[in-house]
Design a protein around this motif. Structure first.
Motif, PDB file in Angstrom:
ATOM      1  N   CYS A   1     -32.075 -22.984   7.512  1.00 43.91           N
ATOM      2  CA  CYS A   1     -33.303 -23.412   7.998  1.00 43.91           C
ATOM      3  C   CYS A   1     -33.002 -23.957   9.166  1.00 43.91           C
ATOM      4  O   CYS A   1     -31.671 -24.329   9.524  1.00 43.91           O
ATOM      5  CB  CYS A   1     -34.155 -24.366   6.935  1.00 43.91           C
ATOM      6  SG  CYS A   1     -33.533 -26.001   6.929  1.00 43.91           S
ATOM      7  N   THR A   2     -34.069 -24.040  10.121  1.00 42.99           N
ATOM      8  CA  THR A   2     -33.548 -25.009  11.480  1.00 42.99           C
ATOM      9  C   THR A   2     -33.745 -26.509  11.184  1.00 42.99           C
ATOM     10  O   THR A   2     -34.309 -26.686  10.300  1.00 42.99           O
ATOM     11  CB  THR A   2     -34.731 -24.377  12.461  1.00 42.99           C
ATOM     12  OG1 THR A   2     -36.033 -24.663  12.053  1.00 42.99           O
ATOM     13  CG2 THR A   2     -34.464 -22.702  12.860  1.00 42.99           C
ATOM     14  N   ASP A   3     -33.507 -27.185  12.127  1.00 43.72           N
ATOM     15  CA  ASP A   3     -33.529 -28.612  12.074  1.00 43.72           C
ATOM     16  C   ASP A   3     -35.043 -28.984  12.276  1.00 43.72           C
ATOM     17  O   ASP A   3     -35.581 -29.773  11.513  1.00 43.72           O
ATOM     18  CB  ASP A   3     -32.841 -29.459  13.299  1.00 43.72           C
ATOM     19  CG  ASP A   3     -31.378 -29.256  13.418  1.00 43.72           C
ATOM     20  OD1 ASP A   3     -30.744 -29.122  12.171  1.00 43.72           O
ATOM     21  OD2 ASP A   3     -30.960 -29.553  14.278  1.00 43.72           O
ATOM     22  N   GLU A   4     -35.849 -28.207  12.809  1.00 40.89           N
ATOM     23  CA  GLU A   4     -37.352 -28.319  12.882  1.00 40.89           C
ATOM     24  C   GLU A   4     -38.089 -27.982  11.612  1.00 40.89           C
ATOM     25  O   GLU A   4     -38.932 -28.928  11.044  1.00 40.89           O
ATOM     26  CB  GLU A   4     -37.994 -27.457  13.931  1.00 40.89           C
ATOM     27  CG  GLU A   4     -39.388 -27.594  14.370  1.00 40.89           C
ATOM     28  CD  GLU A   4     -40.160 -26.785  15.304  1.00 40.89           C
ATOM     29  OE1 GLU A   4     -41.235 -27.100  15.367  1.00 40.89           O
ATOM     30  OE2 GLU A   4     -39.553 -25.873  15.587  1.00 40.89           O
ATOM     31  N   GLU A   5     -37.621 -26.923  10.803  1.00 36.00           N
ATOM     32  CA  GLU A   5     -38.014 -26.708   9.536  1.00 36.00           C
ATOM     33  C   GLU A   5     -37.784 -27.746   8.610  1.00 36.00           C
ATOM     34  O   GLU A   5     -38.529 -28.215   7.689  1.00 36.00           O
ATOM     35  CB  GLU A   5     -37.506 -25.521   9.156  1.00 36.00           C
ATOM     36  CG  GLU A   5     -38.233 -24.166   9.896  1.00 36.00           C
ATOM     37  CD  GLU A   5     -37.423 -22.843   9.589  1.00 36.00           C
ATOM     38  OE1 GLU A   5     -38.106 -21.871   9.808  1.00 36.00           O
ATOM     39  OE2 GLU A   5     -36.171 -22.833   9.360  1.00 36.00           O
ATOM     40  N   TYR A   6     -36.778 -28.240   8.490  1.00 35.82           N
ATOM     41  CA  TYR A   6     -36.045 -29.329   7.873  1.00 35.82           C
ATOM     42  C   TYR A   6     -36.874 -30.481   7.842  1.00 35.82           C
ATOM     43  O   TYR A   6     -37.520 -31.115   7.186  1.00 35.82           O
ATOM     44  CB  TYR A   6     -34.646 -29.715   7.925  1.00 35.82           C
ATOM     45  CG  TYR A   6     -34.276 -30.821   7.274  1.00 35.82           C
ATOM     46  CD1 TYR A   6     -33.847 -30.947   6.019  1.00 35.82           C
ATOM     47  CD2 TYR A   6     -33.883 -32.068   8.370  1.00 35.82           C
ATOM     48  CE1 TYR A   6     -33.329 -32.107   5.362  1.00 35.82           C
ATOM     49  CE2 TYR A   6     -33.649 -33.229   7.560  1.00 35.82           C
ATOM     50  CZ  TYR A   6     -33.227 -33.285   6.056  1.00 35.82           C
ATOM     51  OH  TYR A   6     -32.856 -34.452   5.554  1.00 35.82           O
ATOM     52  N   ASN A   7     -37.232 -31.018   9.068  1.00 38.54           N
ATOM     53  CA  ASN A   7     -37.971 -32.230   9.582  1.00 38.54           C
ATOM     54  C   ASN A   7     -39.598 -32.004   9.190  1.00 38.54           C
ATOM     55  O   ASN A   7     -39.802 -33.183   8.490  1.00 38.54           O
ATOM     56  CB  ASN A   7     -37.703 -32.474  11.032  1.00 38.54           C
ATOM     57  CG  ASN A   7     -36.437 -33.013  11.376  1.00 38.54           C
ATOM     58  OD1 ASN A   7     -35.768 -33.575  10.577  1.00 38.54           O
ATOM     59  ND2 ASN A   7     -36.197 -32.538  12.822  1.00 38.54           N
ATOM     60  N   ILE A   8     -39.741 -30.888   9.443  1.00 33.88           N
ATOM     61  CA  ILE A   8     -41.273 -30.638   8.894  1.00 33.88           C
ATOM     62  C   ILE A   8     -41.463 -30.826   7.446  1.00 33.88           C
ATOM     63  O   ILE A   8     -42.210 -31.570   7.050  1.00 33.88           O
ATOM     64  CB  ILE A   8     -41.880 -29.212   9.448  1.00 33.88           C
ATOM     65  CG1 ILE A   8     -42.094 -29.126  10.653  1.00 33.88           C
ATOM     66  CG2 ILE A   8     -43.195 -28.879   8.471  1.00 33.88           C
ATOM     67  CD1 ILE A   8     -42.349 -27.841  11.445  1.00 33.88           C
ATOM     68  N   PHE A   9     -40.310 -30.158   6.777  1.00 35.23           N
ATOM     69  CA  PHE A   9     -40.501 -30.236   5.238  1.00 35.23           C
ATOM     70  C   PHE A   9     -40.319 -31.873   4.710  1.00 35.23           C
ATOM     71  O   PHE A   9     -41.193 -32.224   4.031  1.00 35.23           O
ATOM     72  CB  PHE A   9     -39.096 -29.523   4.529  1.00 35.23           C
ATOM     73  CG  PHE A   9     -39.186 -29.856   3.048  1.00 35.23           C
ATOM     74  CD1 PHE A   9     -39.698 -29.337   2.142  1.00 35.23           C
ATOM     75  CD2 PHE A   9     -38.021 -30.865   2.634  1.00 35.23           C
ATOM     76  CE1 PHE A   9     -39.660 -29.508   0.793  1.00 35.23           C
ATOM     77  CE2 PHE A   9     -37.873 -30.866   1.313  1.00 35.23           C
ATOM     78  CZ  PHE A   9     -38.713 -30.261   0.577  1.00 35.23           C
ATOM     79  N   MET A  10     -39.569 -32.539   5.517  1.00 32.74           N
ATOM     80  CA  MET A  10     -39.143 -33.852   4.986  1.00 32.74           C
ATOM     81  C   MET A  10     -40.373 -34.751   5.225  1.00 32.74           C
ATOM     82  O   MET A  10     -40.833 -35.692   4.607  1.00 32.74           O
ATOM     83  CB  MET A  10     -37.960 -34.600   5.457  1.00 32.74           C
ATOM     84  CG  MET A  10     -36.450 -33.851   5.132  1.00 32.74           C
ATOM     85  SD  MET A  10     -36.214 -33.867   3.503  1.00 32.74           S
ATOM     86  CE  MET A  10     -35.665 -35.717   3.355  1.00 32.74           C
ATOM     87  N   ASN A  11     -41.259 -34.275   6.335  1.00 27.93           N
ATOM     88  CA  ASN A  11     -42.585 -35.008   6.562  1.00 27.93           C
ATOM     89  C   ASN A  11     -43.673 -34.688   5.635  1.00 27.93           C
ATOM     90  O   ASN A  11     -44.416 -35.523   5.544  1.00 27.93           O
ATOM     91  CB  ASN A  11     -42.853 -34.749   8.177  1.00 27.93           C
ATOM     92  CG  ASN A  11     -41.934 -35.536   9.031  1.00 27.93           C
ATOM     93  OD1 ASN A  11     -41.372 -36.435   8.651  1.00 27.93           O
ATOM     94  ND2 ASN A  11     -41.861 -34.866  10.412  1.00 27.93           N
ATOM     95  N   GLN A  12     -43.413 -33.618   5.125  1.00 24.22           N
ATOM     96  CA  GLN A  12     -44.796 -33.293   4.425  1.00 24.22           C
ATOM     97  C   GLN A  12     -44.460 -33.220   2.742  1.00 24.22           C
ATOM     98  O   GLN A  12     -45.504 -33.390   2.167  1.00 24.22           O
ATOM     99  CB  GLN A  12     -44.825 -31.616   4.650  1.00 24.22           C
ATOM    100  CG  GLN A  12     -45.497 -31.486   5.952  1.00 24.22           C
ATOM    101  CD  GLN A  12     -45.825 -29.819   6.365  1.00 24.22           C
ATOM    102  OE1 GLN A  12     -45.279 -29.074   5.422  1.00 24.22           O
ATOM    103  NE2 GLN A  12     -46.419 -29.491   7.304  1.00 24.22           N
TER     104      GLN A  12
END
Length: 258
Positions: free
Chosen positions: A142-153
């Motif tokens: 996954c991309t860093d952006e996808e990881y960060n979105i997941f962790m925020n949600q």
């Protein structure tokens, strides 16, 4: 033998005790007693799990039990012991494969939502949405952006499903690096198990520290009051299985009607 209690000696002289000595090479009296004690405890706990499942069905409860942990940590074996004597029509084990092209275009949680339990059912996740917290970023899936979105949600996602009436239990099976290496060697040399050794497994030892870092981040962010992590020390498979079952029995209030 001289250090064994009268109870243990009686166990060894039983048909089951003699069977272990006849069928397994290198069996010692202490090991045979340990195995029999484990099996007796397991059988008793599995009987309670049947009662728990009946309570879930009778009360239209919905239960999700997540099994996470490093590769070869014993998640699958624990799930098999938990579900061994349950009614197969009232539960399912979910171990999702790599997402399809269509699923990759959906909201990340969508395919997990599609597998959440209906009333009266239990779902066991052999790895879950937490793939994106550890396995995917470590292996570049996954991309860093996808990881960060997941962790925020993820905390909001869990809060929503819990508030909707789903009981969520999250297990993390923890093993040492030396134990993981040992288990990988056992898997690779076994004609019955070597199919389990995947490309991700091949990289696991080399990426040990990276897994550790992302695991720490996951715990720091997602070990919440409403949805805490339960860490199972899993270097001893038998003890880990018993502990996981005991925790399930403690956390689901199936005895309230007794």
């Amino acid at each position: 033998m001289r250090n064994l209690s009268d109870k243990s000696l009686k166990q060894l002289n039983s048909k089951k005790g003699l069977k272990y000595f006849l069928l397994q090479d290198g069996m010692t009296s202490e090991k045979a007693v340990r195995i029999m004690n484990y099996e007796n405890k397991l059988k008793k706990l599995q009987g309670e799990l049947i009662k728990l499942q009946q309570w879930v069905e009778a009360n239209n409860e919905k239960v999700v039990i997540i099994f996470e942990g490093r590769d070869a940590a014993g998640k699958g074996g624990a799930i098999r012991r938990v579900t061994e004597h349950l009614n197969p029509r009232e539960f399912k084990v979910v171990a999702l494969p790599k997402p399809t092209d269509e699923e990759q275009g959906e909201w990340y949680f969508q395919r997990y939502i599609n597998n959440l339990p209906r009333e009266g059912k239990i779902v066991f996740f052999d790895r879950s949405w937490y793939n994106r917290a550890v396995v995917e970023p470590v292996n570049g899936f996954c991309t860093d952006e996808e990881y960060n979105i997941f962790m925020n949600q993820v905390n909001d996602f869990e809060r929503m499903i819990i508030e909707s009436g789903i009981r969520v239990i999250k297990f993390y099976f923890s093993i040492s690096k030396s134990e993981q290496i040992k288990r990988f060697e056992d898997i690779k040399t076994s004609p019955l198990k070597k199919w389990k050794f995947s490309k991700v497994d091949q990289q696991a030892i080399r990426l040990w520290d990276s897994y550790t870092e992302y695991k720490k981040r996951m715990f720091a962010k997602t070990d919440t009051e409403i949805s805490p992590w339960i860490i199972i020390k899993a270097n001893r498979k038998s003890a880990a299985r018993l502990e996981a079952i005991q925790k399930i029995l403690e956390l689901v209030p199936y005895k309230t009607e007794v």
